[in-house]
Design an enzyme around this catalytic site. Sequence first.
Site, PDB file in Angstrom:
ATOM      1  N   GLU A   1     -43.212   3.969   6.294  1.00 28.93           N
ATOM      2  CA  GLU A   1     -44.522   3.308   6.195  1.00 28.93           C
ATOM      3  C   GLU A   1     -45.190   3.594   4.847  1.00 28.93           C
ATOM      4  O   GLU A   1     -46.036   2.835   4.389  1.00 28.93           O
ATOM      5  CB  GLU A   1     -45.450   3.720   7.345  1.00 28.93           C
ATOM      6  CG  GLU A   1     -45.933   5.149   7.293  1.00 28.93           C
ATOM      7  CD  GLU A   1     -46.869   5.487   8.465  1.00 28.93           C
ATOM      8  OE1 GLU A   1     -47.892   4.801   8.616  1.00 28.93           O
ATOM      9  OE2 GLU A   1     -46.565   6.420   9.215  1.00 28.93           O
TER      10      GLU A   1
ATOM     11  N   LYS B   1     -16.347  11.496   4.499  1.00 23.77           N
ATOM     12  CA  LYS B   1     -17.458  12.229   3.863  1.00 23.77           C
ATOM     13  C   LYS B   1     -18.722  12.163   4.716  1.00 23.77           C
ATOM     14  O   LYS B   1     -19.391  13.164   4.952  1.00 23.77           O
ATOM     15  CB  LYS B   1     -17.692  11.634   2.455  1.00 23.77           C
ATOM     16  CG  LYS B   1     -18.789  12.230   1.602  1.00 23.77           C
ATOM     17  CD  LYS B   1     -20.174  11.695   1.846  1.00 23.77           C
ATOM     18  CE  LYS B   1     -20.335  10.204   1.835  1.00 23.77           C
ATOM     19  NZ  LYS B   1     -20.242   9.575   0.527  1.00 23.77           N
TER      20      LYS B   1
ATOM     21  N   TYR C   1     -22.363  11.896  -7.908  1.00 23.64           N
ATOM     22  CA  TYR C   1     -22.398  11.590  -6.471  1.00 23.64           C
ATOM     23  C   TYR C   1     -21.566  12.600  -5.673  1.00 23.64           C
ATOM     24  O   TYR C   1     -22.033  13.197  -4.721  1.00 23.64           O
ATOM     25  CB  TYR C   1     -21.753  10.218  -6.208  1.00 23.64           C
ATOM     26  CG  TYR C   1     -22.567   8.989  -6.451  1.00 23.64           C
ATOM     27  CD1 TYR C   1     -23.046   8.254  -5.372  1.00 23.64           C
ATOM     28  CD2 TYR C   1     -22.801   8.501  -7.722  1.00 23.64           C
ATOM     29  CE1 TYR C   1     -23.745   7.067  -5.558  1.00 23.64           C
ATOM     30  CE2 TYR C   1     -23.498   7.316  -7.922  1.00 23.64           C
ATOM     31  CZ  TYR C   1     -23.972   6.605  -6.837  1.00 23.64           C
ATOM     32  OH  TYR C   1     -24.656   5.436  -7.032  1.00 23.64           O
TER      33      TYR C   1
ATOM     34  N   GLY D   1     -22.026  17.034 -11.504  1.00 21.48           N
ATOM     35  CA  GLY D   1     -23.398  16.774 -11.077  1.00 21.48           C
ATOM     36  C   GLY D   1     -23.593  15.349 -10.609  1.00 21.48           C
ATOM     37  O   GLY D   1     -24.720  14.860 -10.517  1.00 21.48           O
TER      38      GLY D   1
ATOM     39  N   HIS E   1     -45.972   3.022  12.362  1.00 16.69           N
ATOM     40  CA  HIS E   1     -46.516   4.377  12.360  1.00 16.69           C
ATOM     41  C   HIS E   1     -46.086   5.150  13.605  1.00 16.69           C
ATOM     42  O   HIS E   1     -46.060   4.559  14.689  1.00 16.69           O
ATOM     43  CB  HIS E   1     -48.051   4.295  12.315  1.00 16.69           C
ATOM     44  CG  HIS E   1     -48.703   5.614  12.200  1.00 16.69           C
ATOM     45  ND1 HIS E   1     -48.661   6.356  11.036  1.00 16.69           N
ATOM     46  CD2 HIS E   1     -49.391   6.348  13.108  1.00 16.69           C
ATOM     47  CE1 HIS E   1     -49.321   7.484  11.234  1.00 16.69           C
ATOM     48  NE2 HIS E   1     -49.776   7.520  12.486  1.00 16.69           N
TER      49      HIS E   1
ATOM     50  N   CYS F   1     -15.933   7.536   1.580  1.00 16.47           N
ATOM     51  CA  CYS F   1     -17.182   7.285   2.317  1.00 16.47           C
ATOM     52  C   CYS F   1     -17.143   7.707   3.788  1.00 16.47           C
ATOM     53  O   CYS F   1     -18.057   8.401   4.248  1.00 16.47           O
ATOM     54  CB  CYS F   1     -17.521   5.792   2.292  1.00 16.47           C
ATOM     55  SG  CYS F   1     -17.119   4.961   0.762  1.00 16.47           S
TER      56      CYS F   1
ATOM     57  N   GLU G   1       0.867  -1.194   0.000  1.00 18.82           N
ATOM     58  CA  GLU G   1       0.000   0.000   0.000  1.00 18.82           C
ATOM     59  C   GLU G   1       0.897   1.234   0.000  1.00 18.82           C
ATOM     60  O   GLU G   1       1.708   1.395   0.916  1.00 18.82           O
ATOM     61  CB  GLU G   1      -0.928  -0.016   1.222  1.00 18.82           C
ATOM     62  CG  GLU G   1      -1.694   1.260   1.451  1.00 18.82           C
ATOM     63  CD  GLU G   1      -2.543   1.687   0.256  1.00 18.82           C
ATOM     64  OE1 GLU G   1      -3.408   0.912  -0.191  1.00 18.82           O
ATOM     65  OE2 GLU G   1      -2.310   2.817  -0.245  1.00 18.82           O
TER      66      GLU G   1
ATOM     67  N   CYS H   1     -12.240   4.571   0.608  1.00 15.66           N
ATOM     68  CA  CYS H   1     -13.412   4.600   1.487  1.00 15.66           C
ATOM     69  C   CYS H   1     -13.068   5.146   2.873  1.00 15.66           C
ATOM     70  O   CYS H   1     -13.736   6.047   3.379  1.00 15.66           O
ATOM     71  CB  CYS H   1     -14.005   3.197   1.593  1.00 15.66           C
ATOM     72  SG  CYS H   1     -15.340   3.096   2.786  1.00 15.66           S
TER      73      CYS H   1
ATOM     74  N   ALA I   1       3.961  -1.024  -5.179  1.00 18.70           N
ATOM     75  CA  ALA I   1       4.422  -2.225  -5.895  1.00 18.70           C
ATOM     76  C   ALA I   1       4.128  -2.051  -7.379  1.00 18.70           C
ATOM     77  O   ALA I   1       3.074  -1.531  -7.746  1.00 18.70           O
ATOM     78  CB  ALA I   1       3.710  -3.462  -5.362  1.00 18.70           C
TER      79      ALA I   1
ATOM     80  N   GLU J   1     -22.922  15.556  -3.131  1.00 21.63           N
ATOM     81  CA  GLU J   1     -22.693  15.388  -1.693  1.00 21.63           C
ATOM     82  C   GLU J   1     -21.868  16.534  -1.126  1.00 21.63           C
ATOM     83  O   GLU J   1     -22.199  17.098  -0.077  1.00 21.63           O
ATOM     84  CB  GLU J   1     -21.983  14.053  -1.431  1.00 21.63           C
ATOM     85  CG  GLU J   1     -22.863  12.849  -1.731  1.00 21.63           C
ATOM     86  CD  GLU J   1     -22.196  11.512  -1.462  1.00 21.63           C
ATOM     87  OE1 GLU J   1     -22.915  10.510  -1.339  1.00 21.63           O
ATOM     88  OE2 GLU J   1     -20.950  11.446  -1.389  1.00 21.63           O
TER      89      GLU J   1
ATOM     90  N   THR K   1     -17.855   0.650  -2.382  1.00 23.77           N
ATOM     91  CA  THR K   1     -17.084  -0.128  -1.399  1.00 23.77           C
ATOM     92  C   THR K   1     -17.639  -1.537  -1.158  1.00 23.77           C
ATOM     93  O   THR K   1     -16.896  -2.521  -1.240  1.00 23.77           O
ATOM     94  CB  THR K   1     -17.023   0.645  -0.060  1.00 23.77           C
ATOM     95  OG1 THR K   1     -16.324   1.848  -0.304  1.00 23.77           O
ATOM     96  CG2 THR K   1     -16.354  -0.142   1.040  1.00 23.77           C
TER      97      THR K   1
END
Length: 447
Positions: free
Chosen positions: A442, A51, A179, A177, A437, A48, A35, A43, A115, A183, A312
């Site tokens: 509902e 955010k 996701y 415009g 309710h 995610c 990594e 994420c 890597a 957000e 994700t």
Amino acid sequence: MSKYDYDLFVIGAGSGGVRAARLAAALGKKVGVAEEHRAGGTCVIRGCVPKKYLVYGAEFGKAIKESAGYGWTIKSASFNWATLRDEIQTEVSRLSNIYENVLDKNGAELFKERAEFTGPHTLRLTSSGREITAKHILIATGGQPWSPDIPGINHAITSNEAFTMDDLPQRIMVIGGGYIACEFAGIFAGLGAKTTQVYRGDSLLRGFDEDVRSAVDKGQAINGIDVKFGQSPSSIKKIGGGLKVSFADGTQIATDMIMMATGRVPNTFGLGLEKAGVKMAGNGAIIVDEFSKTNKAHIYAVGDVTDRVNLTPVAIREGMAFIETVFKDNKQAYDRTDIASAVFTQPPVGSVGVSEEEARAKHRDVQVFTTDFRPMKNILSGSEHRCFMKMITAGKKQRVVGLHIVGDYAGEIIQAAAIAVKAGLTKADFDATCAVHPTLAEELVTL
Ligand code: NDP
């Protein structure tokens, strides 16, 4: 003794990569993971999770304003960006450590470096220069923001930088415009920035049901976001402490910060895939079959790097299916039908199955049931936001093939309702279910 250093080497410690690595290690396989940033991937580190915390932060501001109708007097309220930013980053670091620990506990070895392929079974770790060999290789390198190459684009940020800004600007312009644009425009406006959202189309969230799109257009406007349709920036100039954004029609708008949210591309640049003979699509996405296998029998790819459904939970399921297929002799192709998703605008969107437009193109006897109402909570709070729900059925038996909600808790509601849609239930099944309710949800059983 294996002739390879590792049974499995995973490139990328994001959602898909870590899940696959830990499952393989738990099966007793020798697993390595590389990594180049921090464990957790988009994420956890810059997507995610942080955010959603920003969305919660924005919602508190709204709640403070709306509490007056419920009898609250809040004498002074102010927002401190640095506090929220730093709290979020502390939590992100905690989660990233959990990702590292889960690999460690299961016996997978994490290399905190990049890597690159040097051959079909060989990789070079670029900081240490170490060469490793692996029997199987999983590419899970995710995606990265893409911005159009317009003059002055270097003055713009992307969602990557938005989480760690020094200050919340007074004025911000969000381009796009989709996701991320919708957000973040909601977040910035909710936190108090004068927010403009610029989109080249005529209604936000292309690809979603048309009624959902128009409900989101209205929601953004109610939140005070100045949405400019049919526009795309042609250049950005630094003027004093701010920015001047020019558009093709000659309009110019001054702002303090511009965030590009014009899409994401697979993260394959410089991976050396040609040395391994792995085929890519024109946009750099790794081409895989339904089992996430590339054109090389021992190399697989999961998640956003394959540019299939870039979410994700899908990357995680693809990672799990990869383990079943390769290490458990149980070939599994992840079923991508009826994947629910949410867009965390305010109020959010929850969606599963097809849009009305797709249903009419795909199915016979399509029927549509909608409701549009002012939620109970908003009567006393004075909020102008409404709740919109749409159920789309197909065939004589009225199987529910699409369900869309724009309203508070839509992400939560759609997760539960998606079980019914995935199970192939009909409108009669929904109708036979007794209502809870008083709730927003509902309405789904009384449409
Ligand atoms: P999207 O593809 O959703 O949106 C990109 C936006 O940029 C579109 O509105 C597009 O316009 C516009 N655009 C593209 N090129 C240009 C250009 N040259 N000039 C002006 N505008 C342009 O990408 P995002 O980056 O928002 O999100 C990427 C993916 O990440 C999503 O598809 C989703 O899978 C995932 N995601 C999921 C989230 C969630 O589940 N809540 C949250 C965030 C991301 P047009 O519509 O005309 O093409």
